[in-house]
Motif scaffolding. Sequence first.
Motif, PDB file in Angstrom:
ATOM      1  N   UNK A 412       0.816  -0.950   0.174  1.00  0.00           N
ATOM      2  CA  UNK A 412      -0.068   0.001  -0.088  1.00  0.00           C
ATOM      3  C   UNK A 412       0.829   1.126  -0.199  1.00  0.00           C
ATOM      4  N   UNK A 413       0.271   2.445  -0.572  1.00  0.00           N
ATOM      5  CA  UNK A 413       1.097   3.594  -0.566  1.00  0.00           C
ATOM      6  C   UNK A 413       0.148   4.752  -0.477  1.00  0.00           C
ATOM      7  N   UNK A 414       0.540   5.833   0.103  1.00  0.00           N
ATOM      8  CA  UNK A 414      -0.003   7.001   0.300  1.00  0.00           C
ATOM      9  C   UNK A 414       0.773   8.143   0.267  1.00  0.00           C
ATOM     10  N   UNK A 415       0.449   9.381   0.021  1.00  0.00           N
ATOM     11  CA  UNK A 415       1.285  10.431  -0.160  1.00  0.00           C
ATOM     12  C   UNK A 415       0.502  11.791   0.705  1.00  0.00           C
ATOM     13  N   UNK A 416       1.314  12.743   1.170  1.00  0.00           N
ATOM     14  CA  UNK A 416       0.636  13.996   1.761  1.00  0.00           C
ATOM     15  C   UNK A 416       0.219  14.688   0.455  1.00  0.00           C
ATOM     16  N   UNK A 417      -0.759  15.678   0.867  1.00  0.00           N
ATOM     17  CA  UNK A 417      -1.399  16.507  -0.227  1.00  0.00           C
ATOM     18  C   UNK A 417      -0.395  17.342  -0.862  1.00  0.00           C
ATOM     19  N   UNK A 418       0.673  17.727  -0.298  1.00  0.00           N
ATOM     20  CA  UNK A 418       1.742  18.649  -0.981  1.00  0.00           C
ATOM     21  C   UNK A 418       2.731  17.826  -1.693  1.00  0.00           C
ATOM     22  N   UNK A 419       2.809  16.403  -1.508  1.00  0.00           N
ATOM     23  CA  UNK A 419       3.818  15.613  -1.973  1.00  0.00           C
ATOM     24  C   UNK A 419       5.293  15.393  -1.240  1.00  0.00           C
ATOM     25  N   UNK A 420       5.357  16.009  -0.073  1.00  0.00           N
ATOM     26  CA  UNK A 420       6.579  16.204   0.499  1.00  0.00           C
ATOM     27  C   UNK A 420       6.827  14.775   1.208  1.00  0.00           C
ATOM     28  N   UNK A 421       5.806  13.833   1.464  1.00  0.00           N
ATOM     29  CA  UNK A 421       6.200  12.533   2.231  1.00  0.00           C
ATOM     30  C   UNK A 421       5.416  11.486   1.503  1.00  0.00           C
ATOM     31  N   UNK A 422       6.086  10.543   1.357  1.00  0.00           N
ATOM     32  CA  UNK A 422       5.392   9.325   0.784  1.00  0.00           C
ATOM     33  C   UNK A 422       5.424   8.202   1.817  1.00  0.00           C
ATOM     34  N   UNK A 423       4.304   7.443   1.880  1.00  0.00           N
ATOM     35  CA  UNK A 423       4.150   6.466   3.033  1.00  0.00           C
ATOM     36  C   UNK A 423       3.890   5.098   2.488  1.00  0.00           C
ATOM     37  N   UNK A 479      -1.326   1.579   5.179  1.00  0.00           N
ATOM     38  CA  UNK A 479      -1.433   2.688   6.260  1.00  0.00           C
ATOM     39  C   UNK A 479      -1.886   3.866   5.538  1.00  0.00           C
ATOM     40  N   UNK A 480      -2.555   4.786   6.148  1.00  0.00           N
ATOM     41  CA  UNK A 480      -3.179   6.072   5.494  1.00  0.00           C
ATOM     42  C   UNK A 480      -2.995   7.513   6.607  1.00  0.00           C
ATOM     43  N   UNK A 481      -2.634   8.416   5.866  1.00  0.00           N
ATOM     44  CA  UNK A 481      -2.505   9.654   6.473  1.00  0.00           C
ATOM     45  C   UNK A 481      -4.034  10.414   6.516  1.00  0.00           C
ATOM     46  N   UNK A 482      -4.363  10.908   7.591  1.00  0.00           N
ATOM     47  CA  UNK A 482      -5.588  11.486   7.804  1.00  0.00           C
ATOM     48  C   UNK A 482      -5.849  12.787   6.623  1.00  0.00           C
ATOM     49  N   UNK A 483      -7.042  12.649   6.311  1.00  0.00           N
ATOM     50  CA  UNK A 483      -7.474  13.426   5.171  1.00  0.00           C
ATOM     51  C   UNK A 483      -8.212  14.680   5.440  1.00  0.00           C
ATOM     52  N   UNK A 484      -8.340  15.782   4.771  1.00  0.00           N
ATOM     53  CA  UNK A 484      -8.921  16.902   5.089  1.00  0.00           C
ATOM     54  C   UNK A 484      -8.329  18.192   4.631  1.00  0.00           C
ATOM     55  N   UNK A 488      -1.723  17.177   7.168  1.00  0.00           N
ATOM     56  CA  UNK A 488      -1.500  15.697   7.824  1.00  0.00           C
ATOM     57  C   UNK A 488      -1.028  15.715   9.163  1.00  0.00           C
ATOM     58  N   UNK A 489      -1.820  14.969  10.212  1.00  0.00           N
ATOM     59  CA  UNK A 489      -1.123  15.090  11.764  1.00  0.00           C
ATOM     60  C   UNK A 489      -0.946  13.677  12.140  1.00  0.00           C
ATOM     61  N   UNK A 490      -1.683  12.843  11.518  1.00  0.00           N
ATOM     62  CA  UNK A 490      -1.598  11.259  12.080  1.00  0.00           C
ATOM     63  C   UNK A 490      -1.336  10.214  10.949  1.00  0.00           C
ATOM     64  N   UNK A 491      -1.153   8.870  11.270  1.00  0.00           N
ATOM     65  CA  UNK A 491      -0.865   7.880  10.287  1.00  0.00           C
ATOM     66  C   UNK A 491      -1.902   6.622  10.959  1.00  0.00           C
ATOM     67  N   UNK A 492      -2.523   5.980  10.239  1.00  0.00           N
ATOM     68  CA  UNK A 492      -3.330   5.006  10.948  1.00  0.00           C
ATOM     69  C   UNK A 492      -2.936   3.597  10.077  1.00  0.00           C
ATOM     70  N   UNK A 493      -2.809   2.641  10.799  1.00  0.00           N
ATOM     71  CA  UNK A 493      -2.764   1.191  10.336  1.00  0.00           C
ATOM     72  C   UNK A 493      -3.216   0.207  11.353  1.00  0.00           C
ATOM     73  N   UNK A 494      -3.212  -1.042  11.124  1.00  0.00           N
ATOM     74  CA  UNK A 494      -3.530  -2.198  11.896  1.00  0.00           C
ATOM     75  C   UNK A 494      -2.761  -3.418  11.601  1.00  0.00           C
ATOM     76  N   UNK A 495      -2.703  -4.374  12.623  1.00  0.00           N
ATOM     77  CA  UNK A 495      -2.081  -5.738  12.494  1.00  0.00           C
ATOM     78  C   UNK A 495      -2.883  -6.485  13.511  1.00  0.00           C
ATOM     79  N   UNK A 496      -3.501  -7.635  12.790  1.00  0.00           N
ATOM     80  CA  UNK A 496      -4.464  -8.320  13.587  1.00  0.00           C
ATOM     81  C   UNK A 496      -5.394  -7.842  14.116  1.00  0.00           C
TER      82      UNK A 496
END
Length: 551
Positions: A412-423, A479-484, A488-496
Amino acid sequence: SRAEDRTALLADYERKSSGRGELGEMAESGLLLAVRGKLHVFETEAERFELKLPECELRLEKDSVGFLLRVFKVPPAPKPRTRAAFAAGKEEPMEHPTLVLEQIVADDMRHQFFSKELSFVWVLPSFGSDAEPKCLSFRLEAAGDFVQLRNQFSVCLFESKMDFSKLNAGDQDWVRESERDDMDLSGDDDEEATSGESRYSKLGDERSGVRVGGENQESEEDDAQNSQLAVGYNNGRAFVVRGSRMGVFKSQQEGLDYQSLLRFKPQKGATFNPSQILLHQQDQSMLVLDPHDHKKVLRMDLERGSIVDEWGGLAQDVSTVARAEKYANLTPNPEFLGLNENALMRMDPRTKGLVVQSKAYAKGSRAKMDCMATTGAGYVAVASTNGDIRLYDQIGKNAKTHLPGLGVPIIGIDVTEDGTFVLATTKQFLLLIDTRVAGEAKGGFLKSMGKAKPPPLRLMLKPEDIVKHKIKDVSFTPAHFNTGSSLEKNIVTSTGPFVVVWNFRQVKAGRRNAYQIRRYRDNIVADEFEYNNEGKIIVTLPNDVTYNAMK
């Protein structure tokens, strides 16, 4: 302080050892590195590390099995012989190092390096039915030994999956430094991150769950479970796929209300279980992929509750779709992106043939593209099953930046709205990548980062938490950044059954373990922040949909 002195020594050593030296060559077999230190074991009840071996040696070796980490108990130095013993020619028996533990170097060690403490922490898995996993810490005294261990371990870990020697010099340095924990990625706008204050949001209590189809409705697909989640940006709705059906939920102050049940049925043919859904055109439509026909994209009208368009007979397969820009679903724009393992495409339903631009790689190449995400300006980050990441400023041309990855598939991949960070998400860890280039106005989407690319930051659960919570296997959901409308302030993911939320601003300031973890009653299928509300996380379980309100 002593920690600050060590950090200074560490920085000094890294400057002096910036050349590739012995780490650029991988010995065919035998000893690669040996360092002295102290071995500690994490005691779960006391929640602290206890000293077990004050004198030991950690070795990295290569043999026919692969790369091995071995820890030896080092005997005390022999006492000097007395005059009488010397005159009598008596020799004191020599004690040899004793092997304490042996482990194959792999990602499932769930390891971390801590530069301030000069420590290497990892999990030793259970052996036998009665043994429990142990969290171990090897603490070194010399900054130089610490850097050598960290760099050599990074190379061994990569080499266990891919050929390190095939990377260019810049990419080799990128891999070597992938275990660093002493990077500050925060910018001038991150006042919270740089203030030194701890403002971690805490995960709250789980709210009551709702079933797809409602509480009392009998399931026509008893074997089906929830499999996908899409969270709307326009109307507070959430959509959960369960087999060939999809439940529609409305987010309320105290939970989620079930609203309706839709079915994935084309205009001609039987119902199917979609491989992907994507909200589209102001959340009034949904793009749908049928796993049985990769040359077709369908569109569901969410107001009518049925599939109204089918764009089939495509020249190339489409294995995944994404928005043309990060928040394109807030607009009526009909364009979207398509991807298969060898091609990236821009698609416009208003044109004949659907595909209006494409960047294709030869079949049999190492492209193996698998997932993608877009910035607010429409730049595209594409990740592959071999771990590579490509950054494009536009479709139809070569990627501006190609990052080598760490040899593990990206799911999975996500990116901040301004493109500064790739997750990027892998099974065992997340990768946070800064696309900015020091001294340059243009980042990695607009200009090749080359040797100037900063090393990635690995985010993973602390080895202590893995042992404490008895987590047998780590398998992160994308994993995803929060949107709005805010940064971006947080990152969410899960395991089990665990949902994990990182404080993104604290992470950028170098606090990579700034996360909260909470256990649910069942394994988590998918999780995502509510739009414009980083305090609410929609959580999908196999048979329920709920949310967690962060405090």
